[in-house]
Design a protein around this motif. Structure first.
Motif, PDB file in Angstrom:
ATOM      1  N   ARG A  56       0.835  -1.205   0.000  1.00 15.95           N
ATOM      2  CA  ARG A  56       0.000   0.000   0.000  1.00 15.95           C
ATOM      3  C   ARG A  56       0.872   1.259   0.000  1.00 15.95           C
ATOM      4  N   PRO A  57       0.410   2.329  -0.664  1.00 11.23           N
ATOM      5  CA  PRO A  57       1.177   3.587  -0.629  1.00 11.23           C
ATOM      6  C   PRO A  57       1.423   4.071   0.800  1.00 11.23           C
ATOM      7  N   ARG A  58       0.419   3.929   1.671  1.00 14.30           N
ATOM      8  CA  ARG A  58       0.599   4.240   3.103  1.00 14.30           C
ATOM      9  C   ARG A  58       0.434   2.932   3.869  1.00 14.30           C
ATOM     10  N   SER A  59       1.518   2.228   3.991  1.00 16.05           N
ATOM     11  CA  SER A  59       1.522   0.912   4.609  1.00 16.05           C
ATOM     12  C   SER A  59       1.843   1.041   6.099  1.00 16.05           C
TER      13      SER A  59
ATOM     14  N   HIS B 115       8.276  -4.394  -3.311  1.00 15.34           N
ATOM     15  CA  HIS B 115       7.770  -4.078  -4.648  1.00 15.34           C
ATOM     16  C   HIS B 115       8.634  -4.771  -5.707  1.00 15.34           C
TER      17      HIS B 115
END
Length: 242
Positions: free
Chosen positions: A46-49, A75
Motif C-alpha cells: 500500500r502507498p501508506r503501509s 515491490h
C-alpha cells in the motif's frame, strides 16, 4: 514537539528511562565487534503501509541502539517459483538475509493471517544456500498491525515460520490494534502503550542478538548433520524437485 538525542528522531521516548544495551554483559568472547546487522521486512504494498511505518519506527530504535539496518522493499518481488532465483529482487532479498544477524518481520493481518506479500518474502529465503544457512541461528522479532481489534494470529504464524527457518525468535512481540489510529499525519507512531511495547521488543531483540552472535555455530551444531555429508545435506534441505 520532536525530541532528538544525538540526531535520533524519537519524539515519544523518555530518554531518562531509555537504557543502552550493555554489550560487555551480553556479548560473548566470539562477538565480531561490529554493529548488529538487522534486516527489516514488512508485508504490504500500500502507498501508506502501516506495517512499513511500524518497521520504520523499529528501524529508528535499532539505530539508537547502534545497529546497522537494512529494509527490503517488496515491490517487484515475484511470487515464489514464478521466476528463477537469479531474479534481481530475489537475489537482493537473499543477499540481505545472508548479511543479517537478526531480523524484524512486520505484517498486517488479512483474513486472520499474514499477508501473501509477507509470506512470499519468507518463502524466497531458503533454508540453505549450498553449505550456508542464511537464517539458522539468527534472531527474529515478530510484529503485526491490525485493522480492527487486537489479534495475535499473524505473530503466532510468523513464530512458526521463524522456528521452521531455525531462527531464535525472541519472547516479546507486538500487535497493534486499529493501526490507522496509531499514526499521525506525519506518519509517526503516536505515544501509547503500543509504542512502549515496540520499544520493549527492539531492546530485547538487540540483547538477544548480542547473546547469540559469535555463539551461533556451536548452538546449532547437530549430531544428525555431522554424520551427513555436505552434498546430502544440501540435496535434502533444498529439495529442488518440490
Amino acid at each position: 514537539m520532536t525530541v532528538k538525542q544525538n540526531g535520533h528522531d524519537l519524539p515519544n521516548i523518555d530518554f531518562e528511562h531509555m537504557q543502552p544495551v550493555d554489550t560487555d554483559y551480553y556479548a560473548g568472547a566470539g562477538d565480531p565487534g561490529h554493529p548488529p546487522r538487522i534486516l527489516l521486512l514488512y508485508g504490504s504494498l500500500r502507498p501508506r503501509s502501516f506495517s512499513k511505518l511500524m518497521a520504520l519506527e523499529a528501524e529508528r530504535l535499532l539505530k539508537w541502539h547502534g545497529c546497522e539496518t537494512r529494509m527490503f522493499d517488496p515491490h517487484g518481488l515475484p511470487l515464489p517459483d514464478s521466476e528463477e532465483i537469479d531474479h534481481p529482487k530475489v537475489q537482493e532479498l537473499r543477499d540481505l538475509a545472508a548479511w543479517s544477524e537478526g531480523m524484524v518481520w512486520v505484517s498486517p493481518e488479512l483474513h486472520g493471517a499474514m499477508t501473501g506479500i509477507m509470506k512470499a518474502q519468507i518463502d524466497w529465503i531458503p533454508l540453505a544456500l549450498g553449505a550456508v544457512r542464511p537464517t539458522q541461528g539468527k534472531t527474529l522479532a515478530v510484529m503485526q498491525v491490525c485493522g480492527g481489534s487486537q489479534s495475535f494470529n499473524t505473530v503466532n504464524q510468523m513464530r512458526v515460520l521463524g522456528r521452521w527457518m531455525r531462527m531464535l525468535t525472541i519472547p516479546n512481540q507486538s500487535s497493534v490494534a486499529k493501526a490507522f489510529m496509531e499514526f499521525d499525519d506525519d506518519d509517526r507512531m503516536k505515544p501509547s502503550t503500543y509504542y512502549n511495547r515496540l520499544v520493549d521488543v527492539i531492546e530485547e531483540l538487540v540483547k538477544f542478538t548480542y547473546l547469540v552472535r559469535g555463539r551461533a555455530e556451536p548452538l546449532v551444531d547437530r549430531y544428525s548433520e555431522r554424520v551427513e555429508s555436505a552434498a546430502e545435506l544440501s540435496k535434502r534441505v533444498n529439495q529442488n524437485s518440490l
